[in-house]
Design a protein around this motif. Sequence first.
Motif, PDB file in Angstrom:
ATOM      1  N   ARG A   1       0.846  -1.204   0.000  1.00 20.84           N
ATOM      2  CA  ARG A   1       0.000   0.000   0.000  1.00 20.84           C
ATOM      3  C   ARG A   1       0.878   1.249   0.000  1.00 20.84           C
TER       4      ARG A   1
ATOM      5  N   ASN B   1       1.122   2.244  14.817  1.00 24.49           N
ATOM      6  CA  ASN B   1       0.292   1.188  14.223  1.00 24.49           C
ATOM      7  C   ASN B   1       0.442   1.017  12.717  1.00 24.49           C
ATOM      8  N   TYR B   2       0.916   2.019  12.035  1.00 24.93           N
ATOM      9  CA  TYR B   2       1.298   1.892  10.610  1.00 24.93           C
ATOM     10  C   TYR B   2       2.695   2.485  10.486  1.00 24.93           C
TER      11      TYR B   2
ATOM     12  N   LEU C   1       2.097   5.199   7.473  1.00 22.15           N
ATOM     13  CA  LEU C   1       1.796   6.550   7.973  1.00 22.15           C
ATOM     14  C   LEU C   1       3.042   7.421   8.023  1.00 22.15           C
TER      15      LEU C   1
ATOM     16  N   THR D   1       0.788  12.279  13.473  1.00 23.52           N
ATOM     17  CA  THR D   1      -0.323  11.332  13.637  1.00 23.52           C
ATOM     18  C   THR D   1      -0.102  10.575  14.933  1.00 23.52           C
TER      19      THR D   1
ATOM     20  N   ARG E   1      -6.622   0.979  15.420  1.00 26.82           N
ATOM     21  CA  ARG E   1      -6.679   1.888  14.284  1.00 26.82           C
ATOM     22  C   ARG E   1      -7.449   3.123  14.719  1.00 26.82           C
ATOM     23  N   CYS E   2      -6.966   4.295  14.349  1.00 21.44           N
ATOM     24  CA  CYS E   2      -7.687   5.499  14.773  1.00 21.44           C
ATOM     25  C   CYS E   2      -9.087   5.494  14.172  1.00 21.44           C
ATOM     26  N   THR E   3      -9.215   4.825  13.014  1.00 24.31           N
ATOM     27  CA  THR E   3     -10.504   4.808  12.308  1.00 24.31           C
ATOM     28  C   THR E   3     -11.353   3.600  12.683  1.00 24.31           C
TER      29      THR E   3
ATOM     30  N   GLU F   1     -12.810   3.958   7.642  1.00 28.65           N
ATOM     31  CA  GLU F   1     -11.420   3.671   7.268  1.00 28.65           C
ATOM     32  C   GLU F   1     -10.797   4.849   6.526  1.00 28.65           C
ATOM     33  N   ARG F   2      -9.471   4.914   6.572  1.00 27.70           N
ATOM     34  CA  ARG F   2      -8.739   6.021   5.942  1.00 27.70           C
ATOM     35  C   ARG F   2      -8.667   5.822   4.427  1.00 27.70           C
ATOM     36  N   GLY F   3      -8.422   4.584   3.997  1.00 28.92           N
ATOM     37  CA  GLY F   3      -8.200   4.347   2.570  1.00 28.92           C
ATOM     38  C   GLY F   3      -9.482   4.498   1.759  1.00 28.92           C
TER      39      GLY F   3
ATOM     40  N   PHE G   1      -8.486  12.781   4.151  1.00 30.82           N
ATOM     41  CA  PHE G   1      -8.609  12.111   5.463  1.00 30.82           C
ATOM     42  C   PHE G   1      -8.505  13.191   6.519  1.00 30.82           C
TER      43      PHE G   1
HETATM   44  O1  LIG Z   1      -4.026   5.909  11.876  1.00 33.17           O
HETATM   45  C1  LIG Z   1      -4.666   4.904  11.645  1.00 33.17           C
HETATM   46  O2  LIG Z   1      -5.016   4.100  12.492  1.00 33.17           O
HETATM   47  C2  LIG Z   1      -4.891   4.745  10.210  1.00 33.17           C
HETATM   48  O3  LIG Z   1      -4.992   6.034   9.647  1.00 33.17           O
HETATM   49  C3  LIG Z   1      -6.109   3.942   9.892  1.00 33.17           C
HETATM   50  O4  LIG Z   1      -5.942   3.581   8.547  1.00 33.17           O
HETATM   51  P1  LIG Z   1      -6.964   2.489   7.981  1.00 33.17           P
HETATM   52  O5  LIG Z   1      -8.334   3.055   8.228  1.00 33.17           O
HETATM   53  O6  LIG Z   1      -6.611   2.344   6.534  1.00 33.17           O
HETATM   54  O7  LIG Z   1      -6.720   1.233   8.772  1.00 33.17           O
END
Ligand SMILES: O=C(O)[C@H](O)COP(=O)(O)O
Length: 486
Positions: A113, A164-165, A169, A239, A293-295, A446-448, A454
């Motif tokens: 990704r 987490n990424y 990220l 982030t 995941r923040c989302t 989700e972010r993607g 975003f």
């Molecule tokens: O910061 C996060 O947790 C990510 O931005 C979430 O990304 P994702 O929705 O693609 O998992």
Amino acid sequence: MSVTGSVSGVKTYNFYINGEWKRSTSGKTINIHSPYSDELIGKVQAITKEEVDEAIRFAHGMQKVWAEVPLQDRAHYLYNWADELIYMQDEIAEIIMKEVGKSFKDARNEVVRTADLIRYTVDEALHMHGESMKGDSFPGGSQSKIAVIQRVPLGVVLAIPPFNYPVNLAAAKLAPALISGNAVIFKPATQGAISGIKMIQALHQSGLPKGLVNIVTGRGSEIGDYLVEHEGINMISFTGGSNTGTRLAKKAGMIPLVLELGGKDPGIVREDADLNLAAKQIVSGAFSYSGQRCTAIKRVLVHENVADQLVDLLKEEIAALSVGSPEDGCTVVPLIDQNSADFVQGLIDDALTKNASLITGNKREQNLIYPTLLDHVTEDMRVAWEEPFGPVLPIIRVSSDEEAIRIANESEFGLQASIFTKDVNKAFTIANKIETGSVQINGRTERGPDHFPFIGVKKSGMGAQGIRKSLESMTREKVTVLNLSE
Ligand SMILES: O=C(O)[C@H](O)COP(=O)(O)O
Ligand SMILES: NC(=O)C1=CN([C@@H]2O[C@H](COP(=O)(O)OP(=O)(O)OC[C@H]3O[C@@H](n4cnc5c(N)ncnc54)[C@H](OP(=O)(O)O)[C@@H]3O)[C@@H](O)[C@H]2O)C=CC1
């Protein structure tokens, strides 16, 4: 000096400054243990403030040169970076798995990704053009006045991603910064720093000019404030947690900030929703990577008339989740550290003490918390409002769309929300009233895909990411007015 040294078989990773891998003069390193096996997977340098100053000095020097490099040539280095990441994907995925406890499949997906994100970022930058304006389009303005408006880099960007990424990220900040002509100071999350170093190894292989990217490893609690307040930083892209982000925003000077922070994304399920779809999307949204995941969907606001059916379907979906080690490809894996697991357990305990119904879960093995579903959650419970960053999902029963909107908007967070309904008009009516950066209709939060904007509002952030928005946030407009002779 190479990327690593090795003491008693454990790799010590050097930090990267002016194109070289160096050991810190502090003589201090930070042990990185795997969150699921507790294996010592490596050490990273705890660098000194003097080394931070030196990194920023190199960055400034090189940035002036880099800004003059033709865009097509800048693009060449970043396309090479993406190719190197694909070449190294298994090696990097292995490190991500060991360092942040993500399954190998999810970790490799993160690397792929990221290569896609870098390529798309370069392509987007190559097609971002300025504009021109003529004076006579304003009353009394002259035809002989022509404004040429272009975007220019900000200087040195401080990129701070979360654990987490650790690759995606980070690159989501580095790629737009670099293609736009900036230099970067990269402060990886400590638990994720080895993954970040591996990512920079790939960038180093691309032949990027020295000094453009510098990794400053060290605990945020020790060098974070110094970095944020440093006069040599021209923009910060952060982030991470809302508390950390708020602290950062108060300390940073008069520079542009983009903050992507925490969330408490609701899954709003209307009476007319496709409950099977909702259950699948909610469980995937709430429990993938243990909800780290923040989302992630972090609470469900469901109409009382369909709540029992939804709870049964959620229970079924949760029962099918794989729970255990990331090395076995599990979805629900041990959390990043003991403190995080303790925090999540505290939310569960508080809810049960206040008479929430335990549908499944509330089982723990060290950092591993089994996916937990709590029903009849009320607004006096912490789990209704606080971000778990873990595998716990509260069900709040509501009697109307208005009640769902009220509870959603009373959150201090405003990242995303999901609405499940068959009535598209109602979906947009609710979406227009929800105070978040984004709303998903009949899908998980989700972010993607990564070219979508975003955005987080309230305590979920400031500014916008997403490829084009990130390119814009790491540049500014420059106006040159041509006064032609009459
Ligand atoms: O910061 C996060 O947790 C990510 O931005 C979430 O990304 P994702 O929705 O693609 O998992
Ligand atoms: N909105 C989003 O896109 C995302 C939000 N998050 C949020 O982040 C939290 C969990 O991630 P986590 O990494 O633990 O978040 P943290 O806020 O703890 O850390 C995020 C980053 O900030 C660094 N940092 C820590 N203190 C400072 C400081 N004083 N100044 C500058 N930088 C500092 C950390 O370094 P170090 O590791 O050395 O402490 C890390 O690199 C959750 O709240 C989650 O919601 C997470 C991912 C994405």
